[in-house]
Motif scaffolding. Structure first.
Motif, PDB file in Angstrom:
ATOM      1  N   ARG A  35       0.814  -1.224   0.000  1.00 41.24           N
ATOM      2  CA  ARG A  35       0.000   0.000   0.000  1.00 41.24           C
ATOM      3  C   ARG A  35       0.845   1.271   0.000  1.00 41.24           C
ATOM      4  O   ARG A  35       0.318   2.369  -0.120  1.00 41.24           O
ATOM      5  CB  ARG A  35      -0.900   0.033   1.244  1.00 41.24           C
ATOM      6  CG  ARG A  35      -1.946  -1.050   1.269  1.00 41.24           C
ATOM      7  CD  ARG A  35      -2.916  -0.847   2.425  1.00 41.24           C
ATOM      8  NE  ARG A  35      -3.756   0.304   2.122  1.00 41.24           N
ATOM      9  CZ  ARG A  35      -3.764   1.426   2.852  1.00 41.24           C
ATOM     10  NH1 ARG A  35      -3.024   1.544   3.913  1.00 41.24           N
ATOM     11  NH2 ARG A  35      -4.548   2.431   2.515  1.00 41.24           N
ATOM     12  N   HIS A  36       2.145   1.147   0.170  1.00 42.15           N
ATOM     13  CA  HIS A  36       3.019   2.316   0.326  1.00 42.15           C
ATOM     14  C   HIS A  36       4.124   2.297  -0.727  1.00 42.15           C
ATOM     15  O   HIS A  36       4.984   1.419  -0.714  1.00 42.15           O
ATOM     16  CB  HIS A  36       3.653   2.312   1.723  1.00 42.15           C
ATOM     17  CG  HIS A  36       2.663   2.465   2.814  1.00 42.15           C
ATOM     18  ND1 HIS A  36       1.972   1.398   3.333  1.00 42.15           N
ATOM     19  CD2 HIS A  36       2.231   3.565   3.475  1.00 42.15           C
ATOM     20  CE1 HIS A  36       1.157   1.833   4.281  1.00 42.15           C
ATOM     21  NE2 HIS A  36       1.287   3.138   4.383  1.00 42.15           N
ATOM     22  N   ALA A  37       4.102   3.273  -1.615  1.00 39.36           N
ATOM     23  CA  ALA A  37       5.166   3.359  -2.616  1.00 39.36           C
ATOM     24  C   ALA A  37       6.483   3.786  -1.967  1.00 39.36           C
ATOM     25  O   ALA A  37       7.493   3.118  -2.141  1.00 39.36           O
ATOM     26  CB  ALA A  37       4.776   4.302  -3.736  1.00 39.36           C
ATOM     27  N   PRO A  38       6.499   4.863  -1.193  1.00 33.91           N
ATOM     28  CA  PRO A  38       7.753   5.187  -0.512  1.00 33.91           C
ATOM     29  C   PRO A  38       7.867   4.408   0.808  1.00 33.91           C
ATOM     30  O   PRO A  38       6.978   4.453   1.656  1.00 33.91           O
ATOM     31  CB  PRO A  38       7.679   6.688  -0.265  1.00 33.91           C
ATOM     32  CG  PRO A  38       6.252   7.066  -0.382  1.00 33.91           C
ATOM     33  CD  PRO A  38       5.546   5.966  -1.129  1.00 33.91           C
ATOM     34  N   THR A  39       8.977   3.660   0.937  1.00 27.90           N
ATOM     35  CA  THR A  39       9.279   2.917   2.153  1.00 27.90           C
ATOM     36  C   THR A  39      10.729   3.185   2.515  1.00 27.90           C
ATOM     37  O   THR A  39      11.606   3.081   1.665  1.00 27.90           O
ATOM     38  CB  THR A  39       9.073   1.402   1.932  1.00 27.90           C
ATOM     39  OG1 THR A  39       7.736   1.169   1.527  1.00 27.90           O
ATOM     40  CG2 THR A  39       9.359   0.614   3.188  1.00 27.90           C
ATOM     41  N   ILE A  40      10.978   3.541   3.793  1.00 30.32           N
ATOM     42  CA  ILE A  40      12.345   3.824   4.220  1.00 30.32           C
ATOM     43  C   ILE A  40      12.647   3.090   5.523  1.00 30.32           C
ATOM     44  O   ILE A  40      11.738   2.706   6.260  1.00 30.32           O
ATOM     45  CB  ILE A  40      12.586   5.338   4.411  1.00 30.32           C
ATOM     46  CG1 ILE A  40      11.687   5.911   5.508  1.00 30.32           C
ATOM     47  CG2 ILE A  40      12.425   6.092   3.098  1.00 30.32           C
ATOM     48  CD1 ILE A  40      12.011   7.358   5.872  1.00 30.32           C
ATOM     49  N   ASP A  41      13.930   2.894   5.788  1.00 31.67           N
ATOM     50  CA  ASP A  41      14.360   2.375   7.071  1.00 31.67           C
ATOM     51  C   ASP A  41      14.401   3.524   8.064  1.00 31.67           C
ATOM     52  O   ASP A  41      14.646   4.682   7.680  1.00 31.67           O
ATOM     53  CB  ASP A  41      15.759   1.761   6.964  1.00 31.67           C
ATOM     54  CG  ASP A  41      15.776   0.510   6.108  1.00 31.67           C
ATOM     55  OD1 ASP A  41      14.766  -0.223   6.108  1.00 31.67           O
ATOM     56  OD2 ASP A  41      16.800   0.255   5.453  1.00 31.67           O
ATOM     57  N   CYS A  42      14.219   3.224   9.337  1.00 35.18           N
ATOM     58  CA  CYS A  42      14.107   4.277  10.341  1.00 35.18           C
ATOM     59  C   CYS A  42      15.362   5.127  10.473  1.00 35.18           C
ATOM     60  O   CYS A  42      15.279   6.295  10.848  1.00 35.18           O
ATOM     61  CB  CYS A  42      13.705   3.687  11.687  1.00 35.18           C
ATOM     62  SG  CYS A  42      14.932   2.568  12.398  1.00 35.18           S
ATOM     63  N   PHE A  43      16.537   4.582  10.139  1.00 32.38           N
ATOM     64  CA  PHE A  43      17.746   5.399  10.269  1.00 32.38           C
ATOM     65  C   PHE A  43      17.824   6.485   9.209  1.00 32.38           C
ATOM     66  O   PHE A  43      18.666   7.368   9.278  1.00 32.38           O
ATOM     67  CB  PHE A  43      19.022   4.557  10.298  1.00 32.38           C
ATOM     68  CG  PHE A  43      19.274   3.704   9.098  1.00 32.38           C
ATOM     69  CD1 PHE A  43      18.962   2.360   9.128  1.00 32.38           C
ATOM     70  CD2 PHE A  43      19.839   4.228   7.952  1.00 32.38           C
ATOM     71  CE1 PHE A  43      19.200   1.556   8.023  1.00 32.38           C
ATOM     72  CE2 PHE A  43      20.089   3.436   6.858  1.00 32.38           C
ATOM     73  CZ  PHE A  43      19.757   2.092   6.892  1.00 32.38           C
ATOM     74  N   ASP A  44      16.928   6.450   8.215  1.00 31.09           N
ATOM     75  CA  ASP A  44      16.870   7.493   7.189  1.00 31.09           C
ATOM     76  C   ASP A  44      15.933   8.638   7.562  1.00 31.09           C
ATOM     77  O   ASP A  44      15.838   9.625   6.836  1.00 31.09           O
ATOM     78  CB  ASP A  44      16.413   6.900   5.853  1.00 31.09           C
ATOM     79  CG  ASP A  44      17.462   5.995   5.237  1.00 31.09           C
ATOM     80  OD1 ASP A  44      18.664   6.283   5.405  1.00 31.09           O
ATOM     81  OD2 ASP A  44      17.082   5.001   4.597  1.00 31.09           O
TER      82      ASP A  44
END
Length: 70
Positions: free
Chosen positions: A42-51
């Motif tokens: 459901r989410h196109a942008p996905t990042i790791d928390c350190f970003d």
């Protein structure tokens, strides 16, 4: 002229927020207020928390910061 999201135009279930994945395995969250379905699809942008701007306080990120400092 207005631009419409292609997912909205196609009637696809999606979220406009960014999915934040915490590397300590604790939880996943979304930047969009009211989002309750944290599925990657459901989410196109996905990042790791350190970003995340300003950092994150989960254990994995803190451990990485300690390793970099040493």
């Amino acid at each position: 002229m207005s631009m419409e999201c292609a997912f909205c135009a196609g009637g696809l279930d999606h979220c406009h927020g960014t999915l934040v994945v915490h590397l300590d395995g604790g939880f996943t969250e979304c930047s969009e207020d009211g989002c309750v379905d944290f599925d990657f699809a459901r989410h196109a942008p996905t990042i790791d928390c350190f970003d995340v701007d300003g950092g994150c306080t989960c254990a994995v990120v803190e451990a990485r910061q300690l390793l970099r400092a040493s």
